[in-house]
Design an enzyme around this catalytic site. Sequence first.
Site, short mmCIF file in Angstrom:
data_model
loop_
_atom_site.label_atom_id
_atom_site.label_comp_id
_atom_site.label_asym_id
_atom_site.label_seq_id
_atom_site.Cartn_x
_atom_site.Cartn_y
_atom_site.Cartn_z
N GLU A 249 17.25 -22.11 24.65
CA GLU A 249 15.84 -21.72 24.87
C GLU A 249 15.55 -20.27 24.53
O GLU A 249 14.49 -19.96 23.99
CB GLU A 249 15.41 -22.01 26.31
CG GLU A 249 15.10 -23.47 26.58
CD GLU A 249 16.34 -24.32 26.79
OE1 GLU A 249 17.45 -23.75 26.92
OE2 GLU A 249 16.22 -25.55 26.82
N HIS B 239 13.25 -31.01 36.62
CA HIS B 239 12.32 -31.61 35.66
C HIS B 239 10.93 -31.80 36.27
O HIS B 239 10.19 -32.68 35.85
CB HIS B 239 12.84 -32.97 35.16
CG HIS B 239 14.11 -32.90 34.37
ND1 HIS B 239 15.33 -32.69 34.95
CD2 HIS B 239 14.35 -33.00 33.04
CE1 HIS B 239 16.27 -32.67 34.02
NE2 HIS B 239 15.70 -32.85 32.85
#
Lengths: 327, 343
Positions: free
Chosen positions: A60, A129
Amino acid sequence: MAVKTVLESVHDTLWKAMEEDNRVVIMGEDVGAKGGVFRVTAGYLEQFVENRVIDTPLAELAIIGVGIGMAANGMLPVCEIQFADFIHPAFDQIVSEAARIRYRSNNAWGCPMVIRAPYGGGIHGALYHSQSVEAFFAHVPGLKVVIPSTPYDTAGLLYSAIHDPDPVMFFEHKRTYRLIKGEVPDNLYKIPIGKADRKREGRDLTIFTYGLMLHYAIEAAERVAKDGISVEIIDPRTLVPLDIDMILESVKKTSKLLIIHEDNEFCGFGAEVAAIVADKGFAWLDAPIKRLCGPNVPAMPYNHVQQEWFLPGVEDIEAAIRELAEF
Amino acid sequence: MAAKTAKAKKESLELEMLLEWYRQMALIRVFETNAEKAYQEGNIAGYHHVYTGQEAVAVGTFAHLEAKDHIVTHYRDHGHALARGIDPKRAMAELWGKATGTSKGKGGSMHLASRELNFWGGYAIVAAHISLATGIALAEQYRGTDSVTLCIFGDGSTNNGYFHESLNLAAIWELPILFLCENNLYGMWTPAEEVSAVRDMTKKAAAYDIPAKQIDGMNVLNVYQEMQEAIAHIRSGKGPYFVEALTYRYRGHGAGDIEAYRTKEEVGQWREKDPIVQMSRYLTGERGVPEARLEELQAQVEAVVAEAVQFAAESPEPEVESLWQDIYAKPFPDSMSHSQGRS
């Protein structure tokens, strides 16, 4: 106008924006061959050349860091972080570089990039999540923070974000992806970043909310309307810049404010809204400003009872409305 | 045979170019000496890291770069800025935090930059600029140019995630980027060997199949010649290259460093390899340049730096208003102004 889901709205807008301008490229984990974990970019690799649909490693900070370099060097990258929870390794790049490059260079360089990330709970995603991350980024001058909640807003705001000269954090509530449908014009159009939208007219109290909670709030407002409680709902659409004028205008009319978000309450975005209204709208208030938010626990648990307890639901919102209306 | 070829190559270099490199190295040295003086006198504040000792790396490398090429570097950036051609007056003014500085006083020592020169500046989060440089190179590749992006970092950066993620990307996408590690043996106050699993940093590039070499960074002619191959490789579209330049910082990590982590003998040994002295010997010896010519260059750079110091001292402070400028392309409405309640 066609009826689309939020997901289709993202897919179609990004697609058309890429067709229109070859400076627009997308990059992220599995955005190409797989078409994205939510299928947002399904079919892109077949339509566009490979160097415009860039599959990246699971890295990321590099996805965002590279995106910043591209943006500052003449491109319009749209970087996808697969889940908002995964954005933290890139936090340094977003805060230290994307938000600061114009400031540190006295306008010599800018960073016209979009960082898209699905966020929010209600999908049993558990601890990594389901998170809401908007408050972290709303705190940082130099960034814009956009949270669309309907298919129409999604298309107009995404197109604006792509052509915005500054870095835009674009958070899409993943539970709304397929749940929420609405009419969307076929052509590309812009909704100005920084303009809130009154999603419901009312007299008795104002709700400030966005994302999945917006839809729950609309449902709750319809329930209480049967008992004569008239609720106004303000959807900010963008947290930064914030349309303070519309919020104040509404509170002036209703004299009561309920702030709802699923992110946890302490230092959440609602705290800023409450502070602004307390400062600039104090004289109009007939009741304390109320917040209905996620609990102050580290993350949204997996277990369905716990998840439901974490997320404010329609019943919770209805109860909060009735309590505030009676004050 | 190889030595003979190298000698022949060296001798074919134009004397004017060599004198220019000498001048640049001398300028950096004098600039840094005066910057340290201004720091001690209280005119420069904050965190201050000088490039003294490392001059040959910047000068020998940048000699290959063209206007279209990009440079992204770390916080020890004064030498890089000067070697790229930033006006010493504006660089010194930035160190003093003045409105005439390269960042109008917002950046200071660690953030000298110039868009006109594609000099993206010093970055003060160790290794974070490596991914930025990788993105700059990706944009150039996308547009099909032959621009080279030079990313400079220290030995300390090679232990950081940014370094590894970015090298991996540059390799898989075959990006036109030169990773230049200035190994000056210390990451702040920690010896590189104590915190890096390998002492030879080129091994880290090998992990990503990026061609790499370790070079002597104390000799500008050597740096220039070694870089030729690397730059040609990148410019011809063959992908990234990694160079580890062995060099040394004479003056410690930053202002106020008591240097307890190294010996005077070690510093002395490196000073014997001084890049300016080496170049001076080569020019006056093998190339027959009269001493007076070098003295003239020295006097010239001293005058340039004296003028830069005077310019910095006489420049105005930035307007307080500039605090709120250039946050976004267009300022937010007054209701969201960050100056609310303060005027």
